[in-house]
Design an enzyme around this catalytic site. Sequence first.
Site, short mmCIF file in Angstrom:
data_model
loop_
_atom_site.label_atom_id
_atom_site.label_comp_id
_atom_site.label_asym_id
_atom_site.label_seq_id
_atom_site.Cartn_x
_atom_site.Cartn_y
_atom_site.Cartn_z
N ALA A 60 0.83 -1.22 0.00
CA ALA A 60 0.00 0.00 0.00
C ALA A 60 0.85 1.27 0.00
O ALA A 60 2.08 1.23 -0.05
CB ALA A 60 -0.89 -0.01 1.24
N TYR A 78 4.46 2.53 -1.86
CA TYR A 78 5.77 1.88 -1.79
C TYR A 78 5.93 0.94 -2.99
O TYR A 78 5.12 0.97 -3.92
CB TYR A 78 5.97 1.21 -0.42
CG TYR A 78 5.93 2.27 0.66
CD1 TYR A 78 6.96 3.20 0.76
CD2 TYR A 78 4.84 2.41 1.51
CE1 TYR A 78 6.92 4.23 1.70
CE2 TYR A 78 4.78 3.43 2.46
CZ TYR A 78 5.83 4.34 2.54
OH TYR A 78 5.78 5.36 3.46
#
Length: 383
Positions: A183, A186
């Site tokens: 999420a 990244y």
Amino acid sequence: MPSLFDPYDLGPLHLKNRVVMAPMERSRARNRDWAPDADTARYFSQRAGAGLIVTGSIAISPWARTWAFEPGLYTPTQIEAWRHVVSEVHDHGGVIFGQLRHGGRASHVSHQPDGQATVSSTDKGATKAIVMAFDEHGLPAVLVQGRPRALRTEEVPKIVGEFAQAARNAREAGLDGVEIHGANGYLHDQFINGALNTRGDRYGGSLENRIRFTLETVDAVAEAIGAARMGIRLSPFGRYNEMPPFADEAETYLTLAAELGKRNIAYVHFSDQTRWEDADGVSIPENFLRTFRSAFRGPVILAGGYLKETGQAAIDRGEADLIGIGKPFLANPDLVERLRNDWPLNAWDSKTFYTGGPAGYIDYPACADESVRPQAVLENDGV
Ligand SMILES: Cc1cc2nc3c(=O)[nH]c(=O)nc-3n(C[C@H](O)[C@H](O)[C@H](O)COP(=O)(O)O)c2cc1C
């Protein structure tokens, strides 16, 4: 209808309630080994009343390092240090997963071995997004992320292997499982995002290609430690770390959800950024959460600005099975008891989120101490 305070069986793990401590990296691994210390053991064991604790992000390799003073899980010293943390959490009756991260371009050159460039699906850098890194004097500083180098095709499976090894290390340290950080902009998110990832190889371009790195990571980690011991965090429509919107965003995440559903993983952790302070134009289409959940079919954790009433309402609406709570948990070690009894909450102090030492880390008072209770209502500072 189940209550937030009812127990929940997450695969082989028995959770005593449905409140999850959301992952929060706190920059407390201030030693040469980037290893968690006794304060970190204390911090998590104080919060063992959660049904499930997810640690803040942990670097899977020296190249994955993202944020100053984040802990790692790639050396024997780090594994040993995590063993102490986990054993203290288990002694307090807690269940704890480690969140595994590779930051990709959302890191900084000062975190990279030999000052190499950061890596990503692309060579496009963020222009404004910041990260806590080290300045030219080696001092911690909040800096703009900088320009990455696009990973070569053959480098991607190597990173997949590093996730699998970090997951094995996590289990060796006694962690009950791992959460892949897919999420918040990244590395995995940088591959999933159709505006950012315009690669011409098997990891880019089409929807199937963009989710390949994530699914390969999931399969490798499942093979390493078992699907029932792993979850993944995703942030559909999240814009943090300069993630641009893209045309087939809903379809991408629903396809990914369906693929994850086939793999019987422990859970998907939905990071909803709509209520983040710096949520730049985040907007999740109506009913998307429910559609997502029916596409996945397994357990869903939902996080992002939830507390007792709002969390219970999300469970009642069928959007989630478990509710992740971040900042209020950071400031209230006994959060579940406070919510259960409608006791007032301590406010969080954002100034100590990423500073070293015990202040704002292990010194938030619990409510069991009667003398604390009446003065416990403070104003949150809006972060
Ligand atoms: C200090 C701090 C550190 C965070 N670190 C992480 C992290 O390491 N991994 C992650 O997935 N999210 C991280 N987050 C986001 C939280 O997990 C959570 O999604 C967010 O704070 C919204 O939930 P809340 O309103 O309950 O705090 C962090 C948030 C805060 C405040």
